[in-house]
Write a protein that holds these residues in place. Structure first.
Motif, PDB file in Angstrom:
ATOM      1  N   GLN A  40       0.825  -1.215   0.000  1.00 52.62           N
ATOM      2  CA  GLN A  40       0.000   0.000   0.000  1.00 52.62           C
ATOM      3  C   GLN A  40       0.857   1.263   0.000  1.00 52.62           C
ATOM      4  O   GLN A  40       0.529   2.253  -0.661  1.00 52.62           O
ATOM      5  CB  GLN A  40      -0.920   0.004   1.230  1.00 52.62           C
ATOM      6  CG  GLN A  40      -1.985  -1.086   1.210  1.00 52.62           C
ATOM      7  CD  GLN A  40      -2.939  -0.948   0.041  1.00 52.62           C
ATOM      8  OE1 GLN A  40      -3.165   0.153  -0.466  1.00 52.62           O
ATOM      9  NE2 GLN A  40      -3.490  -2.062  -0.402  1.00 52.62           N
ATOM     10  N   LYS A  41       1.965   1.236   0.735  1.00 55.64           N
ATOM     11  CA  LYS A  41       2.870   2.388   0.733  1.00 55.64           C
ATOM     12  C   LYS A  41       3.476   2.608  -0.654  1.00 55.64           C
ATOM     13  O   LYS A  41       3.588   3.753  -1.122  1.00 55.64           O
ATOM     14  CB  LYS A  41       3.979   2.166   1.751  1.00 55.64           C
ATOM     15  CG  LYS A  41       3.527   2.320   3.203  1.00 55.64           C
ATOM     16  CD  LYS A  41       4.693   2.157   4.152  1.00 55.64           C
ATOM     17  CE  LYS A  41       4.254   2.363   5.599  1.00 55.64           C
ATOM     18  NZ  LYS A  41       5.383   2.201   6.552  1.00 55.64           N
ATOM     19  N   LEU A  42       3.868   1.507  -1.309  1.00 55.45           N
ATOM     20  CA  LEU A  42       4.422   1.635  -2.654  1.00 55.45           C
ATOM     21  C   LEU A  42       3.377   2.186  -3.625  1.00 55.45           C
ATOM     22  O   LEU A  42       3.682   3.045  -4.462  1.00 55.45           O
ATOM     23  CB  LEU A  42       4.933   0.276  -3.137  1.00 55.45           C
ATOM     24  CG  LEU A  42       6.203  -0.253  -2.471  1.00 55.45           C
ATOM     25  CD1 LEU A  42       6.495  -1.678  -2.922  1.00 55.45           C
ATOM     26  CD2 LEU A  42       7.388   0.650  -2.798  1.00 55.45           C
ATOM     27  N   LYS A  43       2.150   1.706  -3.521  1.00 55.04           N
ATOM     28  CA  LYS A  43       1.095   2.203  -4.410  1.00 55.04           C
ATOM     29  C   LYS A  43       0.805   3.682  -4.151  1.00 55.04           C
ATOM     30  O   LYS A  43       0.597   4.457  -5.097  1.00 55.04           O
ATOM     31  CB  LYS A  43      -0.175   1.379  -4.205  1.00 55.04           C
ATOM     32  CG  LYS A  43      -0.075  -0.039  -4.738  1.00 55.04           C
ATOM     33  CD  LYS A  43      -1.376  -0.800  -4.497  1.00 55.04           C
ATOM     34  CE  LYS A  43      -1.274  -2.215  -5.037  1.00 55.04           C
ATOM     35  NZ  LYS A  43      -2.524  -3.000  -4.789  1.00 55.04           N
ATOM     36  N   GLY A  44       0.813   4.066  -2.872  1.00 58.95           N
ATOM     37  CA  GLY A  44       0.586   5.472  -2.561  1.00 58.95           C
ATOM     38  C   GLY A  44       1.694   6.364  -3.083  1.00 58.95           C
ATOM     39  O   GLY A  44       1.423   7.442  -3.644  1.00 58.95           O
ATOM     40  N   ALA A  45       2.937   5.947  -2.926  1.00 61.48           N
ATOM     41  CA  ALA A  45       4.056   6.739  -3.441  1.00 61.48           C
ATOM     42  C   ALA A  45       4.023   6.811  -4.960  1.00 61.48           C
ATOM     43  O   ALA A  45       4.353   7.855  -5.552  1.00 61.48           O
ATOM     44  CB  ALA A  45       5.373   6.121  -2.963  1.00 61.48           C
ATOM     45  N   LEU A  46       3.598   5.711  -5.594  1.00 63.72           N
ATOM     46  CA  LEU A  46       3.517   5.700  -7.054  1.00 63.72           C
ATOM     47  C   LEU A  46       2.417   6.645  -7.542  1.00 63.72           C
ATOM     48  O   LEU A  46       2.618   7.379  -8.532  1.00 63.72           O
ATOM     49  CB  LEU A  46       3.263   4.269  -7.537  1.00 63.72           C
ATOM     50  CG  LEU A  46       3.319   4.026  -9.049  1.00 63.72           C
ATOM     51  CD1 LEU A  46       4.675   4.431  -9.614  1.00 63.72           C
ATOM     52  CD2 LEU A  46       3.033   2.559  -9.354  1.00 63.72           C
ATOM     53  N   ARG A  47       1.280   6.658  -6.885  1.00 64.21           N
ATOM     54  CA  ARG A  47       0.207   7.593  -7.274  1.00 64.21           C
ATOM     55  C   ARG A  47       0.655   9.039  -7.102  1.00 64.21           C
ATOM     56  O   ARG A  47       0.377   9.897  -7.946  1.00 64.21           O
ATOM     57  CB  ARG A  47      -1.047   7.318  -6.428  1.00 64.21           C
ATOM     58  CG  ARG A  47      -1.809   6.077  -6.811  1.00 64.21           C
ATOM     59  CD  ARG A  47      -3.197   6.093  -6.170  1.00 64.21           C
ATOM     60  NE  ARG A  47      -3.106   6.117  -4.720  1.00 64.21           N
ATOM     61  CZ  ARG A  47      -3.083   5.034  -3.952  1.00 64.21           C
ATOM     62  NH1 ARG A  47      -3.137   3.827  -4.515  1.00 64.21           N
ATOM     63  NH2 ARG A  47      -3.035   5.137  -2.633  1.00 64.21           N
ATOM     64  N   LYS A  71       9.661   4.680 -12.273  1.00 64.52           N
ATOM     65  CA  LYS A  71      10.154   3.390 -12.756  1.00 64.52           C
ATOM     66  C   LYS A  71      10.657   2.523 -11.604  1.00 64.52           C
ATOM     67  O   LYS A  71      10.405   1.309 -11.570  1.00 64.52           O
ATOM     68  CB  LYS A  71      11.276   3.619 -13.778  1.00 64.52           C
ATOM     69  CG  LYS A  71      10.811   4.238 -15.091  1.00 64.52           C
ATOM     70  CD  LYS A  71      11.969   4.404 -16.059  1.00 64.52           C
ATOM     71  CE  LYS A  71      11.509   5.017 -17.370  1.00 64.52           C
ATOM     72  NZ  LYS A  71      12.632   5.221 -18.327  1.00 64.52           N
ATOM     73  N   ALA A  72      11.358   3.145 -10.652  1.00 66.80           N
ATOM     74  CA  ALA A  72      11.864   2.375  -9.511  1.00 66.80           C
ATOM     75  C   ALA A  72      10.714   1.846  -8.654  1.00 66.80           C
ATOM     76  O   ALA A  72      10.735   0.688  -8.211  1.00 66.80           O
ATOM     77  CB  ALA A  72      12.793   3.245  -8.668  1.00 66.80           C
ATOM     78  N   LEU A  73       9.695   2.676  -8.428  1.00 67.98           N
ATOM     79  CA  LEU A  73       8.544   2.249  -7.634  1.00 67.98           C
ATOM     80  C   LEU A  73       7.763   1.144  -8.332  1.00 67.98           C
ATOM     81  O   LEU A  73       7.264   0.208  -7.692  1.00 67.98           O
ATOM     82  CB  LEU A  73       7.633   3.441  -7.340  1.00 67.98           C
ATOM     83  CG  LEU A  73       8.177   4.462  -6.339  1.00 67.98           C
ATOM     84  CD1 LEU A  73       7.270   5.685  -6.303  1.00 67.98           C
ATOM     85  CD2 LEU A  73       8.296   3.846  -4.951  1.00 67.98           C
ATOM     86  N   GLU A  74       7.633   1.232  -9.638  1.00 64.70           N
ATOM     87  CA  GLU A  74       6.933   0.182 -10.395  1.00 64.70           C
ATOM     88  C   GLU A  74       7.666  -1.147 -10.279  1.00 64.70           C
ATOM     89  O   GLU A  74       7.032  -2.206 -10.122  1.00 64.70           O
ATOM     90  CB  GLU A  74       6.789   0.593 -11.866  1.00 64.70           C
ATOM     91  CG  GLU A  74       5.776   1.709 -12.100  1.00 64.70           C
ATOM     92  CD  GLU A  74       5.742   2.172 -13.532  1.00 64.70           C
ATOM     93  OE1 GLU A  74       4.799   2.906 -13.909  1.00 64.70           O
ATOM     94  OE2 GLU A  74       6.677   1.803 -14.309  1.00 64.70           O
ATOM     95  N   ALA A  75       9.008  -1.097 -10.361  1.00 65.79           N
ATOM     96  CA  ALA A  75       9.781  -2.331 -10.220  1.00 65.79           C
ATOM     97  C   ALA A  75       9.639  -2.916  -8.813  1.00 65.79           C
ATOM     98  O   ALA A  75       9.475  -4.134  -8.640  1.00 65.79           O
ATOM     99  CB  ALA A  75      11.250  -2.061 -10.543  1.00 65.79           C
ATOM    100  N   GLU A  76       9.698  -2.057  -7.784  1.00 71.68           N
ATOM    101  CA  GLU A  76       9.550  -2.532  -6.412  1.00 71.68           C
ATOM    102  C   GLU A  76       8.159  -3.116  -6.171  1.00 71.68           C
ATOM    103  O   GLU A  76       8.011  -4.138  -5.489  1.00 71.68           O
ATOM    104  CB  GLU A  76       9.810  -1.387  -5.432  1.00 71.68           C
ATOM    105  CG  GLU A  76      11.264  -0.942  -5.375  1.00 71.68           C
ATOM    106  CD  GLU A  76      11.482   0.172  -4.368  1.00 71.68           C
ATOM    107  OE1 GLU A  76      10.554   0.408  -3.561  1.00 71.68           O
ATOM    108  OE2 GLU A  76      12.538   0.803  -4.390  1.00 71.68           O
ATOM    109  N   LEU A  77       7.140  -2.472  -6.730  1.00 75.65           N
ATOM    110  CA  LEU A  77       5.781  -2.969  -6.560  1.00 75.65           C
ATOM    111  C   LEU A  77       5.597  -4.318  -7.254  1.00 75.65           C
ATOM    112  O   LEU A  77       4.931  -5.221  -6.713  1.00 75.65           O
ATOM    113  CB  LEU A  77       4.789  -1.949  -7.115  1.00 75.65           C
ATOM    114  CG  LEU A  77       3.308  -2.300  -6.974  1.00 75.65           C
ATOM    115  CD1 LEU A  77       2.940  -2.476  -5.502  1.00 75.65           C
ATOM    116  CD2 LEU A  77       2.443  -1.236  -7.625  1.00 75.65           C
ATOM    117  N   GLU A  78       6.200  -4.472  -8.417  1.00 75.96           N
ATOM    118  CA  GLU A  78       6.110  -5.756  -9.112  1.00 75.96           C
ATOM    119  C   GLU A  78       6.786  -6.868  -8.311  1.00 75.96           C
ATOM    120  O   GLU A  78       6.260  -7.983  -8.195  1.00 75.96           O
ATOM    121  CB  GLU A  78       6.753  -5.638 -10.500  1.00 75.96           C
ATOM    122  CG  GLU A  78       6.628  -6.891 -11.344  1.00 75.96           C
ATOM    123  CD  GLU A  78       7.243  -6.722 -12.720  1.00 75.96           C
ATOM    124  OE1 GLU A  78       7.232  -7.697 -13.489  1.00 75.96           O
ATOM    125  OE2 GLU A  78       7.730  -5.612 -13.021  1.00 75.96           O
TER     126      GLU A  78
END
Length: 255
Positions: A40-47, A71-78
Motif C-alpha cells: 500500500q505504501k508503494l502504491k501510494g508513493a507511485l500515485r 520506474k523504480a517504484l513500479e519495479a519494487e511494486l512488481e
C-alpha cells in the motif's frame, strides 16, 4: 469482622486474558499485515509521483527525477506482488507438497532396494522407474513458485481409475513441467539425485549448532537445582522433528 470481597481479580483476569488473545492474534497476522502495508505504501508513493508528473509547468530536472522514481517504484511494486503471490501459494499447497514428497521418497527408496537384487530386463525397468521417481521428487521440491501447484497424484490416479479420454489441460501442464524438470536435470541445473540433498538438509536441520552447545555448557549450573533447569533452545523441524533429546532425559533422570 470486615467484609470479604469475593473474586477481587476476576475483571482484571478477564481483561488480561483478552489482551493476551489479541496480542497472540496480532502476532499471527503480523507478517501478512506488514506485506499488505508495504504494498500500500508503494502504491501510494507511485500515485503521488504520477500526479506530480501530470502537473503542467514542471521543471525539467524535477520531471526527470520523478520519472526515474516512478520506474523504480513500479519495479519494487512488481517484486512485492510476486513475493506475495509466492508466499500465498506456498502456504496454500504446503500440506499437499509435504504428503506427496513423503510418498515419492517412499517409492524411491523401495525402488533402490529392489535394484540391489534385480538383473536383466527387470533391472532396466527399475532404473527407469528410479529416474521417474527422481523427476517427481524434483517436481515437488522445485515446482515454479508463482504457479498453482498441480498434484502428482490427482484423485483418479489415487483411486487407480484410468480414463480413456484425451488428457485434459491440467495433465498437459503437469507433463510440461515434468519435461522441464527432466531437461534441467540433464543440464545439471537440478540435482540428479535429489534424495541425497534431501537427506543432507534433514541432517543439517537435526544437528545442533556448535555455538548452542558451547552456550549451554557454559550456562549449565554446577549445583543441581530443579527450579533452574537450562531451557532447550533447539527448535524442532516441522517435517523431520528433533531426535536429540538425550540431554533432557538425563536431566529428568537426575532429578
Amino acid at each position: 469482622m470486615p467484609p470479604v470481597r469475593a473474586n477481587p481479580k476476576h475483571k482484571n483476569a478477564e481483561a488480561s486474558s483478552s489482551k493476551q488473545g489479541q496480542k497472540r492474534k496480532a502476532h499471527h497476522q503480523q507478517p501478512k499485515a506488514n506485506a499488505i502495508t508495504g504494498r500500500q505504501k508503494l502504491k501510494g508513493a507511485l500515485r503521488q509521483a504520477r500526479r506530480l508528473l501530470a502537473k503542467s509547468g514542471l521543471a525539467a530536472n524535477v520531471r526527470v527525477e520523478t520519472e526515474r522514481r516512478v520506474k523504480a517504484l513500479e519495479a519494487e511494486l512488481e517484486q512485492a506482488e510476486v513475493a506475495n503471490k509466492e508466499r500465498d501459494l506456498a502456504v496454500r499447497y504446503h500440506k499437499v507438497k509435504f504428503f506427496e514428497r513423503q510418498k515419492v521418497v517412499r517409492k524411491l527408496n523401495q525402488t533402490k532396494k529392489a535394484l540391489q537384487s534385480a538383473e536383466g530386463p527387470e533391472k532396466e525397468q527399475l532404473e527407469a522407474d528410479l529416474m521417474a521417481h527422481r523427476v517427481d521428487l524434483n517436481y515437488v521440491l522445485h515446482y515454479p513458485k508463482t504457479k498453482k501447484y498441480i498434484s502428482l497424484f490427482p484423485p483418479e490416479v489415487r483411486s487407480g481409475a484410468s480414463s480413456a479420454s484425451a488428457p485434459d489441460k491440467t495433465s498437459q501442464e503437469r507433463e510440461e513441467i515434468q519435461t522441464w524438470i527432466r531437461e534441467c536435470m540433464m543440464k545439471k541445473e537440478l540435482p540428479a539425485e535429489p534424495e541425497l540433498q534431501l537427506d543432507a538438509d534433514a541432517r543439517h536441520d537435526k544437528k545442533p549448532k556448535a555455538s548452542q552447545n558451547f552456550q549451554s555448557q557454559n550456562q549449565k549450573p554446577k549445583t543441581k537445582d530443579v527450579s533452574s533447569k537450562p531451557a532447550d533452545d533447539i527448535n524442532e523441524d516441522e517435517f523431520f522433528g528433533n531426535d536429540d533429546d538425550s540431554s533432557e532425559e538425563s536431566d529428568n533422570s537426575a532429578d
